[in-house]
Scaffold this motif. Structure first.
Motif, PDB file in Angstrom:
ATOM      1  N   SER A  62     -43.833 -71.167  14.722  1.00  0.00           N
ATOM      2  CA  SER A  62     -45.261 -70.945  14.473  1.00  0.00           C
ATOM      3  C   SER A  62     -46.097 -71.898  15.328  1.00  0.00           C
ATOM      4  O   SER A  62     -45.573 -72.716  16.074  1.00  0.00           O
ATOM      5  N   GLU A  63     -47.389 -71.822  15.176  1.00  0.00           N
ATOM      6  CA  GLU A  63     -48.290 -72.677  15.951  1.00  0.00           C
ATOM      7  C   GLU A  63     -48.550 -74.025  15.271  1.00  0.00           C
ATOM      8  O   GLU A  63     -49.327 -74.825  15.751  1.00  0.00           O
ATOM      9  N   GLN A  64     -47.895 -74.253  14.122  1.00  0.00           N
ATOM     10  CA  GLN A  64     -48.098 -75.507  13.393  1.00  0.00           C
ATOM     11  C   GLN A  64     -47.487 -76.685  14.165  1.00  0.00           C
ATOM     12  O   GLN A  64     -46.673 -76.483  15.057  1.00  0.00           O
ATOM     13  N   CYS A  67     -42.344 -78.088  11.464  1.00  0.00           N
ATOM     14  CA  CYS A  67     -41.591 -76.948  10.940  1.00  0.00           C
ATOM     15  C   CYS A  67     -41.717 -76.928   9.402  1.00  0.00           C
ATOM     16  O   CYS A  67     -42.158 -77.908   8.793  1.00  0.00           O
TER      17      CYS A  67
END
Ligand SMILES: [Zn+2]
Ligand SMILES: [Zn+2]
Length: 244
Positions: A62-64, A67
């Motif tokens: 994801s773009e976070q 994790c």
């Protein structure tokens, strides 16, 4: 690079052929023999240039910044981490051949890839690793009795290679007191199992590059980093070959 060790590796390969660890083809050139892999298989182990979790170093989907397990966890005692490969397919085969085949050439290869990761990705921008002062390699210690069982410590071989490639001393300051094998435990028990079971028996380097072969939950690296900091290390960066 000094080519003599490569030619010695080729002579050894000629006398006791092991072949490429992945495809089994004969190794006919000095560089192939030194790394234990043929010219065709070696490029398969390029490290993926993808965004990674700022806590554990795994590639992110994801773009976070972090994790999911890291977002849900309590954080780690180390200041950053980088991992090279997923523990699947050909990567898994590589580690098994290194560990169980006791292959020094594959150790040369894996150490070189760790150094490549540091130079190509510069994963720890705050670390000041460019100047080696006060910096040292610290291997994750094996479980007591493990070396006696197998007669070889694959992490220790890497330590020697890493120290040569990236000039800094190896400090074998960490000791592991008897505890259950981490493999048999779930995530929560892994954390508590190691609490206080890893200690630094001597003063560690001020700046540490801690390394291991496989990271699963990160509990072992976390316990090592906590012990190093308790003994006086200021920063601890973790470098790991495979993530599971
Ligand atoms: Zn091959
Ligand atoms: Zn993470």
């Amino acid at each position: 690079m000094n080519h003599i060790p490569q030619y010695l590796a080729l002579t050894r390969e000629y006398l006791f052929p092991a072949g490429c660890a992945i495809c089994g083809t004969m190794l006919l050139e000095a560089e192939e023999a030194w790394y234990g892999l043929c010219h065709t298989c070696r490029p398969r182990f390029e490290i993926e240039a993808v965004k990674r979790c700022v806590s554990c170093g795994r590639p992110l989907i994801s773009e976070q910044e972090r994790c999911i397990p890291c977002r849900e966890g309590e954080g780690f005692s180390f200041d950053g981490a980088f991992v090279l490969y997923p523990y699947t397919g050909a990567y898994r085969k590589l580690l098994k051949a290194y560990k169980f085949g006791k292959s020094h050439p594959l150790g040369n290869f894996l150490a070189q890839k760790m150094i490549d990761a540091l130079t190509a990705f510069a994963p720890f921008p705050e670390s000041g690793l460019d100047d080696c002062a006060g910096f040292g390699w610290v291997p994750v210690p094996p479980r007591p009795g493990k070396i006696r069982q197998t007669g070889w410590d694959q992490i220790d071989y890497l330590a020697g290679r890493l120290s040569r490639l990236y000039r800094a001393p190896v400090c074998r300051c960490l000791k592991r007191l008897p505890s259950k094998s981490q493999k048999e435990l779930n995530r929560e028990s892994r954390k508590t199992n190691l609490r206080g079971r890893i200690i630094s028996a001597q003063k560690p380097p001020v700046r540490v590059l801690l390394f291991d072969d496989v990271i699963t939950t990160g509990s072992t690296l976390d316990a090592c980093a906590a012990a190093l900091k308790a003994a006086g290390a200021e920063t601890v960066y973790a470098l790991c070959l495979f993530y599971d």
